[in-house]
Motif scaffolding. Structure first.
Motif, PDB file in Angstrom:
ATOM      1  N   SER A  12       3.576  -3.328   7.074  1.00 20.43           N
ATOM      2  CA  SER A  12       4.674  -3.981   6.362  1.00 20.43           C
ATOM      3  C   SER A  12       4.459  -3.961   4.849  1.00 20.43           C
ATOM      4  O   SER A  12       5.427  -3.932   4.083  1.00 20.43           O
ATOM      5  CB  SER A  12       4.846  -5.429   6.843  1.00 20.43           C
ATOM      6  N   ILE A  13       3.193  -3.959   4.400  1.00 19.66           N
ATOM      7  CA  ILE A  13       2.914  -3.883   2.968  1.00 19.66           C
ATOM      8  C   ILE A  13       3.497  -2.588   2.393  1.00 19.66           C
ATOM      9  O   ILE A  13       4.134  -2.573   1.336  1.00 19.66           O
ATOM     10  CB  ILE A  13       1.403  -3.944   2.707  1.00 19.66           C
ATOM     11  N   PHE A  14       3.275  -1.489   3.104  1.00 22.88           N
ATOM     12  CA  PHE A  14       3.791  -0.207   2.630  1.00 22.88           C
ATOM     13  C   PHE A  14       5.314  -0.145   2.758  1.00 22.88           C
ATOM     14  O   PHE A  14       5.992   0.372   1.858  1.00 22.88           O
ATOM     15  CB  PHE A  14       3.142   0.932   3.416  1.00 22.88           C
ATOM     16  N   GLU A  15       5.837  -0.660   3.840  1.00 22.26           N
ATOM     17  CA  GLU A  15       7.286  -0.617   4.024  1.00 22.26           C
ATOM     18  C   GLU A  15       8.017  -1.436   2.966  1.00 22.26           C
ATOM     19  O   GLU A  15       9.179  -1.151   2.663  1.00 22.26           O
ATOM     20  CB  GLU A  15       7.641  -1.122   5.422  1.00 22.26           C
ATOM     21  N   GLN A  16       7.351  -2.437   2.410  1.00 22.42           N
ATOM     22  CA  GLN A  16       7.970  -3.263   1.375  1.00 22.42           C
ATOM     23  C   GLN A  16       7.730  -2.727  -0.041  1.00 22.42           C
ATOM     24  O   GLN A  16       8.068  -3.400  -1.018  1.00 22.42           O
ATOM     25  CB  GLN A  16       7.421  -4.691   1.466  1.00 22.42           C
ATOM     26  N   ASP A  68       3.824  -6.445  -6.414  1.00 19.77           N
ATOM     27  CA  ASP A  68       3.130  -7.465  -5.612  1.00 19.77           C
ATOM     28  C   ASP A  68       2.811  -7.012  -4.190  1.00 19.77           C
ATOM     29  O   ASP A  68       2.238  -7.793  -3.428  1.00 19.77           O
ATOM     30  CB  ASP A  68       3.983  -8.739  -5.534  1.00 19.77           C
ATOM     31  N   LYS A  69       3.162  -5.781  -3.846  1.00 18.78           N
ATOM     32  CA  LYS A  69       2.893  -5.301  -2.486  1.00 18.78           C
ATOM     33  C   LYS A  69       1.788  -4.242  -2.534  1.00 18.78           C
ATOM     34  O   LYS A  69       0.657  -4.548  -2.890  1.00 18.78           O
ATOM     35  CB  LYS A  69       4.188  -4.784  -1.858  1.00 18.78           C
ATOM     36  N   PRO A  99      -7.906  -2.586  -6.048  1.00 13.15           N
ATOM     37  CA  PRO A  99      -8.172  -3.315  -4.798  1.00 13.15           C
ATOM     38  C   PRO A  99      -7.470  -2.756  -3.563  1.00 13.15           C
ATOM     39  O   PRO A  99      -7.941  -2.965  -2.450  1.00 13.15           O
ATOM     40  CB  PRO A  99      -7.688  -4.737  -5.118  1.00 13.15           C
ATOM     41  N   VAL A 100      -6.373  -2.024  -3.746  1.00 13.81           N
ATOM     42  CA  VAL A 100      -5.618  -1.528  -2.578  1.00 13.81           C
ATOM     43  C   VAL A 100      -5.961  -0.087  -2.213  1.00 13.81           C
ATOM     44  O   VAL A 100      -5.402   0.451  -1.249  1.00 13.81           O
ATOM     45  CB  VAL A 100      -4.099  -1.629  -2.826  1.00 13.81           C
ATOM     46  N   HIS A 101      -6.832   0.564  -2.949  1.00  9.76           N
ATOM     47  CA  HIS A 101      -6.953   2.011  -2.825  1.00  9.76           C
ATOM     48  C   HIS A 101      -7.384   2.496  -1.447  1.00  9.76           C
ATOM     49  O   HIS A 101      -7.108   3.634  -1.077  1.00  9.76           O
ATOM     50  CB  HIS A 101      -7.889   2.556  -3.903  1.00  9.76           C
ATOM     51  N   HIS A 102      -8.062   1.677  -0.699  1.00 11.31           N
ATOM     52  CA  HIS A 102      -8.514   2.092   0.633  1.00 11.31           C
ATOM     53  C   HIS A 102      -7.492   1.800   1.726  1.00 11.31           C
ATOM     54  O   HIS A 102      -7.646   2.244   2.872  1.00 11.31           O
ATOM     55  CB  HIS A 102      -9.804   1.351   0.984  1.00 11.31           C
ATOM     56  N   MET A 103      -6.427   1.064   1.397  1.00 15.59           N
ATOM     57  CA  MET A 103      -5.585   0.463   2.437  1.00 15.59           C
ATOM     58  C   MET A 103      -4.890   1.483   3.336  1.00 15.59           C
ATOM     59  O   MET A 103      -4.786   1.286   4.555  1.00 15.59           O
ATOM     60  CB  MET A 103      -4.562  -0.478   1.806  1.00 15.59           C
ATOM     61  N   ALA A 104      -4.403   2.584   2.777  1.00 17.69           N
ATOM     62  CA  ALA A 104      -3.688   3.562   3.602  1.00 17.69           C
ATOM     63  C   ALA A 104      -4.597   4.163   4.657  1.00 17.69           C
ATOM     64  O   ALA A 104      -4.111   4.655   5.692  1.00 17.69           O
ATOM     65  CB  ALA A 104      -3.099   4.660   2.721  1.00 17.69           C
ATOM     66  N   PHE A 105      -5.903   4.108   4.456  1.00 18.97           N
ATOM     67  CA  PHE A 105      -6.841   4.743   5.381  1.00 18.97           C
ATOM     68  C   PHE A 105      -7.419   3.761   6.399  1.00 18.97           C
ATOM     69  O   PHE A 105      -8.187   4.162   7.280  1.00 18.97           O
ATOM     70  CB  PHE A 105      -7.945   5.437   4.579  1.00 18.97           C
ATOM     71  N   PRO A 141      -4.083   6.530  13.411  1.00 21.63           N
ATOM     72  CA  PRO A 141      -4.274   7.487  12.301  1.00 21.63           C
ATOM     73  C   PRO A 141      -2.974   8.100  11.808  1.00 21.63           C
ATOM     74  O   PRO A 141      -2.904   8.542  10.664  1.00 21.63           O
ATOM     75  CB  PRO A 141      -5.213   8.543  12.883  1.00 21.63           C
ATOM     76  N   TRP A 142      -1.922   8.124  12.651  1.00 24.74           N
ATOM     77  CA  TRP A 142      -0.655   8.694  12.203  1.00 24.74           C
ATOM     78  C   TRP A 142      -0.054   7.887  11.055  1.00 24.74           C
ATOM     79  O   TRP A 142       0.670   8.433  10.219  1.00 24.74           O
ATOM     80  CB  TRP A 142       0.334   8.800  13.366  1.00 24.74           C
ATOM     81  N   LEU A 143      -0.371   6.594  10.985  1.00 27.95           N
ATOM     82  CA  LEU A 143       0.123   5.790   9.876  1.00 27.95           C
ATOM     83  C   LEU A 143      -0.690   6.051   8.599  1.00 27.95           C
ATOM     84  O   LEU A 143      -0.132   6.001   7.492  1.00 27.95           O
ATOM     85  CB  LEU A 143       0.101   4.308  10.236  1.00 27.95           C
ATOM     86  N   THR A 144      -1.962   6.348   8.731  1.00 28.01           N
ATOM     87  CA  THR A 144      -2.718   6.826   7.574  1.00 28.01           C
ATOM     88  C   THR A 144      -2.124   8.129   7.070  1.00 28.01           C
ATOM     89  O   THR A 144      -1.952   8.324   5.853  1.00 28.01           O
ATOM     90  CB  THR A 144      -4.204   7.009   7.936  1.00 28.01           C
ATOM     91  N   GLN A 145      -1.781   9.030   7.985  1.00 24.54           N
ATOM     92  CA  GLN A 145      -1.182  10.306   7.583  1.00 24.54           C
ATOM     93  C   GLN A 145       0.143  10.076   6.859  1.00 24.54           C
ATOM     94  O   GLN A 145       0.416  10.682   5.811  1.00 24.54           O
ATOM     95  CB  GLN A 145      -0.978  11.178   8.828  1.00 24.54           C
TER      96      GLN A 145
END
Length: 815
Positions: free
Chosen positions: A642-646, A657-658, A665-671, A679-683
């Motif tokens: 939801s963080i990415f979708e927002q 703010d998302k 601080p967020v740089h690792h979040m997608a992984f 893993p498809w959401l990381t992709q």
């Protein structure tokens, strides 16, 4: 860009036809073979200035700012400097014909202020990989403009030998600013500025040039490791003057060096020094550094006039001068013919004038400007050649190689060419932006240049052992721990280096100094809020950020302890690495800062450069524990997704703010999705960030480059992997942008990530093999990369939710 065709066997005639019709030819292409007599001319309209495939003027037309022009080698016989290039079957030049180094655009991210985007705060000037001298144009000295250059500004103050790239805190350095002049002497920095046309600006790896309209002088810059050279071409005959500002220093308004010294040595040589400390401004965060800058400067023509100034006092008689001023320097004058060059070169040292003299002799003994420019370019070609990307779009290649270039600016060499490192066994480095670079830049260097990592570790250890730093430096600048930001990034980097097989430093000393920070005694620790951490199990100051950062550092040190047989320490450190749980509020269902009495802070408190919704995801060492706290895998994935979708595309290039890619601080979040079996959401989201948080030109970065961290994220993510917890030695796999990326490792091996059926719509991994064997997991070990090999990913337009999702194939837990 306009295209037309003239049937002529003579390129010069075709060019004359083009110019007669109001076009300024950019590139001339044969239709078929060169001997065919048909020529295609891609040209820029002089009326509109519009450019296209072979020009980066599109940015100029849109914004009025400048981007670098690609450097394409000109073959012998080309008319009027126009490039004659072979073409492919499509009639267009093959991208492969363009060397990778020529995709580098040093102007990427070179904005310091913008109402519409976060700013990269990079500089466009001349430098070699990790060079002490970083010679670049200056458009500004004061304010929060730490690089000293912003592409939206239209005047130039001069060209100084020292810069910082991608930093906040109002910056520092910027000394030894050189400016050509004609006409009356103008000593004031603002009063002497020259307007310049953006279209005259060229920036390449190791080279920069611009036309100074006020003085009708073309300025060119190139650099070696510890010295730089400028070539000024005066359009008109008369008196040519070179003004050197010794008081200039980057920082908040009014910043300056505090003392200056200059001496005319002979009719070609001038030497001197400047001192800088907090009383003169500069670095505004934490502890400002105290340092000296020494120089040895030579002119290729005999000096006819030498003078100095201190404010309004101009002296043309004295050959030596000491000042303690906010406006002081020297100037030299020469008679010049129209079109004549004046060359000036200088060596710089942070140790002594003798060191600067030696650096000039070692780095730049002659006057061959073009030869040095070619050597700087060749040095960059070798350096970025350690990572080879094929496929992708032109835009992606420019972003990728420009990012790779910026990961190799710092930590720069600090020692002199004949300095003590010859006996020390390592080269001292400086500019360690620890809180930023431990996340991606240092992990990238452990793969492709572990000597820089080893040097950095040794430098950090020496600073502590010598008594200059208590604990371990958090943000080192010129031998000072500025104490900027939080956490114990030096522990993270040292532990990761040892665990990944980087050697060349004393492991026992390294462990002892790391242990002092984490476990005490307090008089040898600089850990944030050490007393509360030890007594309560959480920090109280910026509670959430500090507690989570400390927890990860204790995990990294625990692994270091395990690897060196210190089992009791390892058990204690693994215990405290779980302290992140102490700032998770069961009532809120998420992380909160915590007061000393155990009460919870507000839902927007307790963080540094982030908010709890962003900072709370920093539990990279124990993702299973975080999943448990959130109530299971599905709840974890839903909240993270939801963080990415927002975060819509229009917010990706600015602070929000998302998912705020503008800060670390967020740089690792997608992984993190890989660690949760999705893993498809990381992709999906790693490609999303690559597409929308990076671009070309001065507005091409979503935030401060932070000494290479923002750029390193792109290099790794675009290649298809990223270290969620660098000390774990595990890399989560994402979605590569390129058909192939090959890393030449520090061991001389080659590791290739190949993406079959890769395209803009094929974001998702369908299956994978590693060295020809099926790979069911969506992660790699560091050792698998360093051993060399080939990872093949088959890509498709829809997620394969079976691949990499089986619990048996999850990344190993750090705890």
């Amino acid at each position: 860009m306009n295209e037309t065709e003239w049937p002529s066997a003579r390129p010069r005639r075709a060019l004359r036809h083009a110019r007669a019709r109001g076009y300024s030819p950019v590139v001339l292409l044969p239709r078929g073979s060169i001997a065919s007599g048909n020529w295609r001319i891609f040209a820029m309209s002089e009326q509109t200035g519009q450019g296209g495939a072979f020009s980066r003027r599109g940015f100029l037309a849109a914004s009025g700012a400048a981007v670098a022009s690609p450097r394409i080698p000109t073959p012998e016989g080309a008319a009027d400097g126009t490039t004659v290039m072979p073409v492919t079957s499509t009639g267009l030049p093959a991208a492969a014909a363009r060397p990778d180094v020529d995709w580098v655009n040093p102007l990427t991210g070179a904005l310091t202020t913008s109402p519409d985007t976060a700013c990269g705060k990079t500089f466009p000037g001349a430098v070699v990989p990790f060079g002490l001298v970083q010679l670049s144009p200056d458009t500004v000295s004061g304010g929060d403009n730490g690089s000293g250059y912003s592409a939206d500004m239209t005047t130039i103050e001069g060209f100084s030998f020292l810069h910082l790239s991608g930093i906040g805190c109002y910056g520092d350095l910027g000394q030894l600013q050189v400016m050509p002049q004609t006409g009356e002497l103008v000593t004031g920095r603002d009063a002497a500025k020259s307007p310049f046309e953006k279209a005259t600006e060229t920036a390449e790896a190791g080279y920069y040039s611009v036309e100074l309209g006020r003085y009708k002088v073309r300025a060119e810059l190139t650099a070696a490791e510890r010295a730089g050279i400028l070539r000024f071409t005066f359009q008109d005959a008369g008196t040519g003057r070179i003004k050197v500002d010794l008081a200039r220093r980057i920082g908040f308004d009014g910043t300056h060096t505090v003392t200056q010294y200059v001496r005319l040595v002979d009719d070609h040589t001038i030497e001197g020094s400047m001192t800088a400390d907090r009383s003169g401004g500069g670095w505004i965060c934490g502890n400002g550094p105290v340092y000296e800058v020494h120089f040895s400067m030579r002119f290729h023509r005999p000096i006819r006039v030498f003078g100095t100034w201190d404010k309004d006092d101009v002296d043309r008689q004295a050959h030596e001068r000491h000042t303690a001023s906010d406006s002081a320097g020297f100037f030299v004058e020469f008679p010049v013919a129209a079109g004549e060059h004046i060359l000036v070169k200088a060596g710089v040292s942070f140790e002594s004038v003798a060191g600067a003299r030696g650096n000039l002799a070692a780095s730049l003994p002659g006057w061959d400007f073009d030869g040095l420019r070619a050597r700087a370019r060749a040095t960059w070609a070798r350096a970025i050649g350690r990572v080879k990307a094929t496929g992708g779009t032109d835009t992606q290649r420019e972003i990728f190689y420009s990012a790779l270039y910026r990961t190799m600016l710092d930590p720069r060499i600090r020692d002199d060419a004949q300095g003590p490192e010859r006996q020390r066994g390592f080269a001292r480095r400086t500019v360690f932006s620890g809180w930023d670079v431990f996340r991606a830049q240092m992990p990238l260097l452990t793969i492709i240049d572990d000597q820089v990592v080893s040097d950095t570790v040794n430098t950090l250890l020496e600073l502590t052992s010598s008594g200059k730093v208590k604990g371990l430096a958090r943000w080192e600048l010129l031998g000072t721990d500025t104490d900027t930001m939080i956490g114990d990034p030096a522990i993270n980097v040292i532990a990761e280096a040892y665990l990944k097989g980087v050697r060349g430093f004393d492991a026992d000393t390294a462990y002892r100094l790391c242990r002092d920070v984490a476990l005490g005694p307090i008089e040898r620790s600089n850990r944030n809020d050490y007393a509360n951490w030890k007594e309560l199990g959480w920090c109280v100051n910026t509670s959430l950020s500090e507690t989570l950062e400390n927890s990860y550092s204790d995990y990294a040190l625990a692994r270091f302890a395990q690897a060196t047989g210190r089992r009791a320490d390892a058990r204690e450190l693994l215990r405290t690495s779980r302290n992140y749980r102490n700032v998770f509020s069961p009532e809120a269902g998420w992380f909160r800062g915590r007061n000393a009495d155990g009460s919870w802070m507000g839902d927007q408190e307790g963080c540094v450069e982030s908010n709890p919704d962003q900072q709370g995801w920093f539990v990279p060492h124990d993702v299973p524990g975080l999943i448990e706290l959130l109530g299971g895998r599905e709840a974890f994935i839903s909240r993270l997704n939801s963080i990415f979708e927002q975060t819509p595309p229009e917010d990706m290039m600015r602070w929000n703010d998302k998912y705020n890619h503008s800060n670390e601080p967020v740089h690792h979040m997608a992984f993190l999705f890989v660690h949760a079996g999705a893993p498809w959401l990381t992709q999906k989201w790693s490609r999303y960030v690559c597409r929308h948080a990076y671009g070309t030109g001065p507005a091409g970065l979503a935030g401060n480059d932070d000494c290479g961290q923002m750029s390193a994220w792109y290099v790794l993510a675009a290649a298809g992997f990223y270290p969620v917890a660098p000390a774990s030695g595990i890399y989560a796999l994402g979605s590569p942008l390129f058909d192939e990326v090959t890393f030449t490792t520090s061991r001389g091996t080659r590791f290739t990530i190949q993406s079959r059926h890769n395209s803009e719509v094929n974001d998702y991994v369908q299956s994978a093999t590693l060295d020809g064997k099926p790979l069911h997991r969506a992660w790699l070990r560091h050792e698998e990369i360093m051993a060399g090999g080939r990872l093949v990913l088959d890509m498709g337009p829809e997620p394969n939710k079976e691949w990499g999702s089986d619990p048996r194939w999850m990344p190993p837990s750090g705890i």
